[in-house]
Design an enzyme around this catalytic site. Structure first.
Site, PDB file in Angstrom:
ATOM      1  N   GLU A  23       0.828  -1.204   0.000  1.00  0.00           N
ATOM      2  CA  GLU A  23       0.000   0.000   0.000  1.00  0.00           C
ATOM      3  C   GLU A  23       0.864   1.257   0.000  1.00  0.00           C
ATOM      4  O   GLU A  23       0.526   2.257  -0.650  1.00  0.00           O
ATOM      5  CB  GLU A  23      -0.946  -0.013   1.202  1.00  0.00           C
ATOM      6  N   GLU A  74      -4.812  -9.440   2.583  1.00  0.00           N
ATOM      7  CA  GLU A  74      -5.729  -9.124   3.679  1.00  0.00           C
ATOM      8  C   GLU A  74      -6.940 -10.053   3.739  1.00  0.00           C
ATOM      9  O   GLU A  74      -7.388 -10.436   4.820  1.00  0.00           O
ATOM     10  CB  GLU A  74      -6.180  -7.670   3.578  1.00  0.00           C
TER      11      GLU A  74
END
Length: 257
Positions: free
Chosen positions: A108, A128
């Protein structure tokens, strides 16, 4: 010892994730990273940030799940959220020098950065869903902006890792370089940026951020409606210095004013 080290090298602030074995980020490390980026943003003597990881295996594993398992609640990451990824005020470029595996928040952060260079063996993943949550620090939508939509969806849904070569092919990575040249290449790119006017760099980042999701018509309207750094650039001494230096066949002398 902080998990986020900083070192000033001329006009550049080097930021290094340093928490063996995975360079994972807990709440304190996130706040330290936020403070480092604030320093970069606000110190006029600093022009570019370079972010990398310590060691040869990991750039960053992102959120420190061991800290979560030990009771950390994940509610105090700093004023701009986890790894400062909810920050929308940067006027200095960030070069992400990925030295290894970048997963979760590590990926990210790379998606958030201005430029990305990587070693050949670097890989990027968003696992995730396999951990029971979703990438809420910007990865979910930034992946779809920086990569082809179907590729981003595959990475998000399956947890498959993106190779450095794929990232280069899709335009997410600027360059793949040998490990021993990674940080120096980042500094070489920073030097090219620093040759430009600091207010122009700030205005470019500001305008890009403000208009990226707009139509051409709306983008022009937003531009001419007034943006602080773009407006400051247009009335600056540097705005006149560039044409003067060109006419006089000399290197510009930027003052940031």
């Amino acid at each position: 010892m902080s998990r986020v080290r900083t070192e000033v090298k001329g006009d550049v602030l080097e930021i290094t994730f340093d928490h063996a074995p995975a360079n994972a980020i807990d709440q304190k490390a996130s706040r330290d990273l936020d403070a480092a980026l604030t320093r970069l943003n606000e110190d006029p003597s600093l022009r570019v940030g370079i972010v990398t990881g310590a060691g040869e295996r990991m750039f960053s594993a992102g959120w420190d799940l061991k800290a979560v398992a030990a009771g950390e609640d994940g509610e105090d990451f700093g004023p701009h959220g986890f790894m400062s990824l909810n920050r929308h005020d940067l006027i200095k470029p960030i070069i992400c020098a990925v030295n290894g595996l970048a997963v979760g928040g590590g990926f990210e952060f790379a998606l958030y950065s201005t430029l990305v260079i990587a070693v050949p063996e670097a890989e990027f993943g968003l696992p995730e869903l396999q951990r029971g949550f979703i990438p809420e620090a910007g990865g979910l939508w930034r992946a779809h902006r920086r990569l082809p939509v179907n590729v981003a969806s595959e990475l998000l849904l399956t947890g498959r890792r993106l190779t450095a070569e794929e990232g280069l092919r899709h335009g997410f990575i600027n360059r793949i370089v040998a490990r021993e040249k990674l940080v120096q290449t980042a500094h070489d790119m920073a030097a090219q940026i620093i040759a430009g006017a600091p207010l122009a760099v700030a205005a470019l980042l500001e305008v890009t951020r403000e208009v990226e999701s707009l139509s051409d018509r709306a983008a022009f309207e937003r531009l001419y409606a007034g943006l602080p750094w773009r407006d400051r650039l247009r009335t600056s001494e540097d705005y006149r210095e560039g044409p003067r230096a060109f006419a006089e066949k000399r290197t510009p002398r930027w003052t940031g004013k």
